[in-house]
Design an enzyme around this catalytic site. Sequence first.
Site, short mmCIF file in Angstrom:
data_model
loop_
_atom_site.label_atom_id
_atom_site.label_comp_id
_atom_site.label_asym_id
_atom_site.label_seq_id
_atom_site.Cartn_x
_atom_site.Cartn_y
_atom_site.Cartn_z
N ILE A 14 0.81 -1.23 0.00
CA ILE A 14 0.00 0.00 0.00
C ILE A 14 0.84 1.26 0.00
O ILE A 14 0.30 2.37 -0.10
CB ILE A 14 -0.97 0.03 1.20
N VAL A 58 5.24 2.96 -0.45
CA VAL A 58 6.69 2.80 -0.53
C VAL A 58 7.32 4.09 -0.04
O VAL A 58 6.92 5.18 -0.44
CB VAL A 58 7.15 2.51 -1.97
N PHE A 70 12.09 4.48 4.27
CA PHE A 70 12.38 3.42 5.24
C PHE A 70 12.17 2.05 4.61
O PHE A 70 12.93 1.11 4.87
CB PHE A 70 11.47 3.60 6.46
N GLY A 71 11.15 1.91 3.79
CA GLY A 71 10.86 0.63 3.17
C GLY A 71 9.44 0.57 2.66
O GLY A 71 8.78 1.59 2.49
N VAL A 89 5.36 -0.58 2.74
CA VAL A 89 4.28 -0.68 3.72
C VAL A 89 3.21 -1.61 3.15
O VAL A 89 2.78 -1.45 2.00
CB VAL A 89 3.66 0.70 4.03
N LYS A 114 5.13 -1.77 8.22
CA LYS A 114 6.22 -1.07 7.55
C LYS A 114 7.50 -1.88 7.71
O LYS A 114 8.00 -2.08 8.81
CB LYS A 114 6.40 0.34 8.12
N ASP A 167 9.84 15.95 11.06
CA ASP A 167 9.58 15.54 9.68
C ASP A 167 8.09 15.68 9.36
O ASP A 167 7.48 14.76 8.81
CB ASP A 167 10.05 14.10 9.44
#
Length: 830
Positions: free
Chosen positions: A485, A487, A490-491, A493, A509, A605
């Site tokens: 769902i 990107v 971190f990687g 999801v 995640k 952030d």
Amino acid sequence: MAVLVILFATFLPLAAVAAFSPEFYFYLACGTASTVSFPSDSTGRTFVPDSAYLSPSTAPAAYASSSSPTSGSHLYDAARADNSAFSYSFPPYPASHDASFFVVLRLHFFPFVTASSQPVGGLSSARFNVSVLDDAYDLLSSFSPPNAGVIKEFFIPWGGYGDFTIKFTPDNGSSAFVNALELFQAPAELLWNNSVTPVGAVRRKDLALWQQQSLETVYRLNVGGPRVTKENDTLWRTWLPDGPFLYAGEGQSVVNNNTSPIIHSGNTSAVAPDVVYRTQRAAATNQQDLNFNITWTFPAEPGASYLVRLHFYDYEVVSSVVGVGIVFDVYVAHALASRDLSPNDQVQASQSNEALYIDYGARTPSTGNLTVSIGRSANSNGGGILNGLELMKLPDADLSSHGWRGETMRIMVIALSSVLSIAVLACAVLCFFVVRRRRRGLADQSTNRSSESTAVRMQRMSTSLHIRLAEIKAATDNFHDRNLIGVGGFGNVYKGVLPSNGGTPVAVKRAMRATKQGLPEFQTEIAVLSSIRHRQLVSLIGYCNEQAEMILVYEYMEKGTLRSHLYGSDEPALSWKQRLEICIGAARGLHYLHSGHSENVIHRDVKSTNILLSCGGGGAGVIAKVADFGLSRIGPSFGETHVSTVVKGSFGYLDPEYFKTQQLTDRSDVYSLGVVLLEVLCARPVIDHSLDRDEINIANWALTMHGGGQLDKIVDASIAGEVNENSLRKFVDTAERCLADCGKDRPTMGEVVWNLEFCLQLHETHVNRDAFEDSGAVATHLPSDVVVPRSVSSSSTSMLMEEADETVVSMTDVADTQVFSQLDARDKGR
């Protein structure tokens, strides 16, 4: 017509070169039972049968029928092909190897007509996906090889630990196949050995992320020369002639050098074979009045990221033609990449005339073509030279464009620093160093305190939050692509369902791979979210750190990110009321972080992709929650004004004062939220390089339009007719105050909540207030005893952050609070 300069009558035939000998390598002939020499019997490597590395071992092989077109090599007479997923697994690199490196992976595909008895039909209709390292990197998606065959080449980072896996997964109703594969360790000097020059929208921060990504070679050209085959390349590569990609051919020459030895600059011929450096295209320098560029054009994916490598060799032997020490400009993706480039000045050794390459990081413009140009420099009469060109594409991850409002400020800071360095007297220098030492000591103390705090919280964290990897894999169907769902940096999801969570959907995640860089963010996220709960902060369900995995499990926010509802997707447009409610929700969550927790937490952030949405129950509309706390920091303690720390965040949202001073306060989050407010209003990216220069940065553009009385021209067209004028003015005024250059001039997050709630009240009740009163912060018009951080009565302030979920006041209650009652009374008395 191009001018052809022939320095030698005869071009020497290409000779075989000494190939690179990697320590870690596997060459497999897939589907066959015997070894095959490739590319030829005399110069080839030995490709062995694949059965020893195959899983499941029952995956069938396919063989070409007698009627199938021949490929010219026995390597393509067979294939491993199946209607179900199959994979290859290779053992870890020797344990003595303790550093990460890149591997080269080449996949050979040649569709052929299978024999009638084969379980898999014709391979020309195959469509499949390819991933490596247990799906950590997705290399090919819904890929269908061309009938003429193709070799796909990838560079993949790997630590050498655990099996290296390659997985082939067919699309529904289709099949997957591969004829051969090459897997070997890349030479150390091949990638990220030299610094990379960022071009255009790319920033150096991006490049740090790029080094953790896979790369796919999409173009490799021998400029000015013939095709270089696998037999004549040190790494068994193919270099194509550049003619088909040459866009501007006027005023250029082809220069050959077949006698001078090729001297490599700090590298070896593994980077590029000598034959590439023996030919080049050069500007015709005898036409000194001609102003032109030589340009190569490549079809490319719009907005995609590319590593562009240019190879140069300034021939001393042809100095009468191209000139020793030639200087020229280089352009990549329609942007200036190098001004006054002198190849001879770039080499590391003292000897002149060395081969070298320069890497550039660039993104394709929205037009979809990527161009490379060399042209005349203003400081030289010469044109330019180029020997070789390589384009390597990064995966379609969220490596978003970066830029920020403080570009002008950065220039001013540099100029000011230069002036001060000249004007400072000896005594002032002494004071500077004394103060600097003291600040460094305070920064070290702050860093130690933050690290210790995180470590302590990690130790105290309940182990009940840990979720077994097997359970997470079952919940996501082993991280299947259909559950993907999102990107991010971190990687990936994934959506999943955990039985231990009552069958409620969750968001999983998963880090791309366990790295030292990602571990602090992973730990910080767990430490922060395990100790706080608030209805406007995404809840952490659990985490997993088994088998070098770093996985975080959150509550599932079914409506995705705020950005996806503003632009770049097919999601329906949000109404003005929904946008206000979302902004209020995000501000409330940040206000709780700043003031309602036992420690002052600064997010660092805040951006539209870190604000997630879900549907409220009972017709409550859209609920917004702040997410992604990996960069969060503990704020200043009582009596301190700031935390000194290395700058982190997302460009375009980054507080320029924080960037300049490295002094972090909660007003940095306020600045970032101000950018989000404008993003919500205008429904466009915060940095958009496809626009005119004055419109690239949303903050500069929107505030300039506001100052010129042209608010109507920046409002998202989908809501232009429904926005109440007073509500709009108050909203933009709030955003403008958030974006003040100095943090002390910005409102607190509590004041932002108050003002946004007032914007919603103005919209819902259509309160008519004169321009003067609506143009400033509401708090400045109230008696000094009125409490403004939250929309609650003054008697409730002591409960402000206790049981935060229960103290949130809905807008239906706001009109009856002390604050709004006084505003109403002032209106009636006018």
